[in-house]
Design a protein around this motif. Structure first.
Motif, PDB file in Angstrom:
ATOM      1  N   GLN A 177       0.838  -1.198   0.000  1.00 40.27           N
ATOM      2  CA  GLN A 177       0.000   0.000   0.000  1.00 40.27           C
ATOM      3  C   GLN A 177       0.875   1.250   0.000  1.00 40.27           C
ATOM      4  O   GLN A 177       0.578   2.219  -0.695  1.00 40.27           O
ATOM      5  CB  GLN A 177      -0.921  -0.001   1.223  1.00 40.27           C
ATOM      6  N   GLN A 178       1.964   1.204   0.749  1.00 43.25           N
ATOM      7  CA  GLN A 178       2.879   2.339   0.785  1.00 43.25           C
ATOM      8  C   GLN A 178       3.549   2.539  -0.578  1.00 43.25           C
ATOM      9  O   GLN A 178       3.640   3.675  -1.074  1.00 43.25           O
ATOM     10  CB  GLN A 178       3.936   2.110   1.862  1.00 43.25           C
ATOM     11  N   ILE A 179       4.002   1.464  -1.197  1.00 39.24           N
ATOM     12  CA  ILE A 179       4.654   1.565  -2.500  1.00 39.24           C
ATOM     13  C   ILE A 179       3.692   2.095  -3.545  1.00 39.24           C
ATOM     14  O   ILE A 179       4.021   2.988  -4.339  1.00 39.24           O
ATOM     15  CB  ILE A 179       5.216   0.198  -2.935  1.00 39.24           C
ATOM     16  N   LEU A 180       2.474   1.568  -3.563  1.00 38.92           N
ATOM     17  CA  LEU A 180       1.483   2.005  -4.543  1.00 38.92           C
ATOM     18  C   LEU A 180       1.108   3.471  -4.336  1.00 38.92           C
ATOM     19  O   LEU A 180       0.884   4.206  -5.298  1.00 38.92           O
ATOM     20  CB  LEU A 180       0.236   1.126  -4.449  1.00 38.92           C
ATOM     21  N   THR A 181       1.048   3.892  -3.081  1.00 42.77           N
ATOM     22  CA  THR A 181       0.745   5.295  -2.789  1.00 42.77           C
ATOM     23  C   THR A 181       1.869   6.203  -3.271  1.00 42.77           C
ATOM     24  O   THR A 181       1.622   7.268  -3.857  1.00 42.77           O
ATOM     25  CB  THR A 181       0.517   5.491  -1.284  1.00 42.77           C
ATOM     26  N   TYR A 182       3.112   5.792  -3.037  1.00 45.32           N
ATOM     27  CA  TYR A 182       4.258   6.562  -3.531  1.00 45.32           C
ATOM     28  C   TYR A 182       4.191   6.701  -5.054  1.00 45.32           C
ATOM     29  O   TYR A 182       4.414   7.787  -5.601  1.00 45.32           O
ATOM     30  CB  TYR A 182       5.574   5.880  -3.139  1.00 45.32           C
ATOM     31  N   LEU A 183       3.915   5.585  -5.729  1.00 46.09           N
ATOM     32  CA  LEU A 183       3.848   5.613  -7.195  1.00 46.09           C
ATOM     33  C   LEU A 183       2.744   6.539  -7.682  1.00 46.09           C
ATOM     34  O   LEU A 183       2.934   7.318  -8.626  1.00 46.09           O
ATOM     35  CB  LEU A 183       3.601   4.199  -7.734  1.00 46.09           C
ATOM     36  N   PHE A 184       1.584   6.457  -7.040  1.00 50.07           N
ATOM     37  CA  PHE A 184       0.456   7.290  -7.467  1.00 50.07           C
ATOM     38  C   PHE A 184       0.801   8.768  -7.386  1.00 50.07           C
ATOM     39  O   PHE A 184       0.620   9.524  -8.342  1.00 50.07           O
ATOM     40  CB  PHE A 184      -0.773   6.992  -6.615  1.00 50.07           C
ATOM     41  N   TYR A 185       1.310   9.208  -6.242  1.00 50.28           N
ATOM     42  CA  TYR A 185       1.590  10.631  -6.062  1.00 50.28           C
ATOM     43  C   TYR A 185       2.781  11.093  -6.903  1.00 50.28           C
ATOM     44  O   TYR A 185       2.854  12.261  -7.291  1.00 50.28           O
ATOM     45  CB  TYR A 185       1.815  10.952  -4.584  1.00 50.28           C
ATOM     46  N   TYR A 186       3.701  10.178  -7.179  1.00 50.90           N
ATOM     47  CA  TYR A 186       4.840  10.543  -8.026  1.00 50.90           C
ATOM     48  C   TYR A 186       4.371  10.903  -9.430  1.00 50.90           C
ATOM     49  O   TYR A 186       4.762  11.937  -9.981  1.00 50.90           O
ATOM     50  CB  TYR A 186       5.843   9.390  -8.079  1.00 50.90           C
ATOM     51  N   PHE A 187       3.530  10.077 -10.006  1.00 47.18           N
ATOM     52  CA  PHE A 187       3.058  10.350 -11.370  1.00 47.18           C
ATOM     53  C   PHE A 187       1.965  11.416 -11.394  1.00 47.18           C
ATOM     54  O   PHE A 187       1.894  12.210 -12.330  1.00 47.18           O
ATOM     55  CB  PHE A 187       2.554   9.055 -12.024  1.00 47.18           C
ATOM     56  N   LYS A 188       1.137  11.446 -10.367  1.00 49.65           N
ATOM     57  CA  LYS A 188       0.081  12.454 -10.324  1.00 49.65           C
ATOM     58  C   LYS A 188       0.664  13.865 -10.233  1.00 49.65           C
ATOM     59  O   LYS A 188       0.077  14.823 -10.739  1.00 49.65           O
ATOM     60  CB  LYS A 188      -0.834  12.207  -9.121  1.00 49.65           C
ATOM     61  N   GLY A 189       1.824  13.983  -9.609  1.00 51.14           N
ATOM     62  CA  GLY A 189       2.410  15.299  -9.390  1.00 51.14           C
ATOM     63  C   GLY A 189       2.993  15.958 -10.621  1.00 51.14           C
ATOM     64  O   GLY A 189       3.460  17.101 -10.542  1.00 51.14           O
ATOM     65  N   SER A 190       2.993  15.267 -11.760  1.00 51.20           N
ATOM     66  CA  SER A 190       3.595  15.847 -12.964  1.00 51.20           C
ATOM     67  C   SER A 190       2.932  15.278 -14.206  1.00 51.20           C
ATOM     68  O   SER A 190       2.972  14.062 -14.445  1.00 51.20           O
ATOM     69  CB  SER A 190       5.103  15.555 -12.994  1.00 51.20           C
ATOM     70  N   SER A 191       2.325  16.151 -14.989  1.00 54.57           N
ATOM     71  CA  SER A 191       1.730  15.719 -16.257  1.00 54.57           C
ATOM     72  C   SER A 191       2.811  15.242 -17.220  1.00 54.57           C
ATOM     73  O   SER A 191       2.572  14.373 -18.059  1.00 54.57           O
ATOM     74  CB  SER A 191       0.931  16.863 -16.883  1.00 54.57           C
ATOM     75  N   LYS A 192       4.020  15.805 -17.087  1.00 53.70           N
ATOM     76  CA  LYS A 192       5.137  15.393 -17.937  1.00 53.70           C
ATOM     77  C   LYS A 192       5.495  13.938 -17.668  1.00 53.70           C
ATOM     78  O   LYS A 192       5.759  13.164 -18.599  1.00 53.70           O
ATOM     79  CB  LYS A 192       6.339  16.303 -17.687  1.00 53.70           C
ATOM     80  N   ARG A 193       5.500  13.549 -16.389  1.00 55.34           N
ATOM     81  CA  ARG A 193       5.786  12.155 -16.047  1.00 55.34           C
ATOM     82  C   ARG A 193       4.707  11.230 -16.588  1.00 55.34           C
ATOM     83  O   ARG A 193       5.001  10.144 -17.113  1.00 55.34           O
ATOM     84  CB  ARG A 193       5.891  12.005 -14.532  1.00 55.34           C
ATOM     85  N   GLU A 194       3.446  11.632 -16.433  1.00 54.32           N
ATOM     86  CA  GLU A 194       2.347  10.806 -16.929  1.00 54.32           C
ATOM     87  C   GLU A 194       2.430  10.619 -18.440  1.00 54.32           C
ATOM     88  O   GLU A 194       2.205   9.522 -18.960  1.00 54.32           O
ATOM     89  CB  GLU A 194       1.007  11.442 -16.543  1.00 54.32           C
ATOM     90  N   MET A 195       2.754  11.698 -19.153  1.00 55.03           N
ATOM     91  CA  MET A 195       2.867  11.615 -20.608  1.00 55.03           C
ATOM     92  C   MET A 195       4.026  10.714 -21.015  1.00 55.03           C
ATOM     93  O   MET A 195       3.912   9.930 -21.962  1.00 55.03           O
ATOM     94  CB  MET A 195       3.047  13.015 -21.207  1.00 55.03           C
ATOM     95  N   GLY A 201      14.755   6.498  -5.696  1.00 57.84           N
ATOM     96  CA  GLY A 201      14.227   5.876  -4.486  1.00 57.84           C
ATOM     97  C   GLY A 201      13.108   4.912  -4.788  1.00 57.84           C
ATOM     98  O   GLY A 201      13.048   3.815  -4.214  1.00 57.84           O
ATOM     99  N   LEU A 202      12.219   5.304  -5.704  1.00 53.03           N
ATOM    100  CA  LEU A 202      11.120   4.415  -6.079  1.00 53.03           C
ATOM    101  C   LEU A 202      11.634   3.167  -6.771  1.00 53.03           C
ATOM    102  O   LEU A 202      11.081   2.078  -6.605  1.00 53.03           O
ATOM    103  CB  LEU A 202      10.142   5.154  -6.996  1.00 53.03           C
TER     104      LEU A 202
END
Length: 243
Positions: free
Chosen positions: A96-114, A173-174
């Motif tokens: 749950q912690q890993i998945l939460t880290y991943l979610f906020y990492y990609f959510k925090g940047s549209s560039k990362r999502e793209m 880190g991820l």
């Protein structure tokens, strides 16, 4: 007579307090001519605003009809119990912690999502967005796990790409958190345990089934013990919270 579920109105409340929501509901009842004695029950997610003893929505509406039954949504109760039961299991807590880290990492940047979507296209992975885990949504944990597994190759490729540049310490880190010998094998275990089709997933989620470019080490599947631990914790939580 067959019971039906009908949506009467989707109201916008300017006041999100218990008193404000209750006032909006009572105004809607009056507008539609719904008498107090006809309001037999009210269901909610169990939040304090909805169920508070004095200023909760249900308590205010019950002033007009003390016989109205207040129901804490069964789906929300089950979601609360399962999430809290999972929190007692190290495997689930870690994921749950890993998945939460991943979610906020990609959510925090549209560039990362793209960029992730671009890698998904190149690797012919499903174009999926990393999902958030919600404590009051019963299947959110399982859906988040499923999403990561289905696009795992792309996620690992993206993190490795950023790690190689040395310019993104969060990605580095991820990458360590999602490394195969720590995350992937356990991810498969938890995914199988959380699914209603455990046996099918246990057969399917093996290293030979993963077609990505990243190797997966052998999996020590102890599904029986994990399932028993989770079920015991779930039953204990249900009996404690909702006797």
């Amino acid at each position: 007579m067959q019971p039906l579920t009908l949506y009467v109105n989707n109201m916008e409340c300017n006041d999100a307090s218990g008193k404000g929501i209750a006032a909006a509901l009572l105004e809607e009842f009056a507008h539609r001519g719904v008498l107090a004695e006809k309001r037999m029950s009210m269901g909610s997610d169990g939040a304090l605003i909805m169920t508070g003893k004095h200023n909760g929505v249900a308590a205010i509406i019950q002033h007009e009809n003390p016989h109205m039954v207040n129901v804490h949504c069964v789906a929300h109760r089950l979601a609360l119990c399962t999430s809290q039961a999972a929190a007692k299991i190290p495997y689930m807590q870690k994921h749950q912690q890993i998945l939460t880290y991943l979610f906020y990492y990609f959510k925090g940047s549209s560039k990362r999502e793209m960029r992730l979507k671009h890698i998904q296209d190149i690797l012919d992975d499903p174009c999926l967005t990393i999902k958030e885990i919600h404590s009051v949504r019963g299947l959110s944990y399982f859906n988040a796990l499923t999403t990561v597994f289905r696009t795992l190759d792309s996620v690992l490729t993206y993190l490795a790409e950023l790690h190689s540049t040395g310019k993104d310490p969060i990605a580095s880190g991820l990458k360590k958190k999602v490394k195969l010998d720590l995350c992937v094998a356990d991810l498969m275990k938890v995914k199988a345990m959380k699914s209603p089709h455990c046996k099918l997933l246990q057969e399917h989620l093996q290293p030979s089934k993963f077609k990505g470019q990243h190797d997966i080490t052998s999996i020590n599947f102890n599904l029986k013990n994990l399932t028993a631990t989770f079920i015991d914790a779930l039953i204990d939580n249900i009996l404690t919270r909702f006797p």
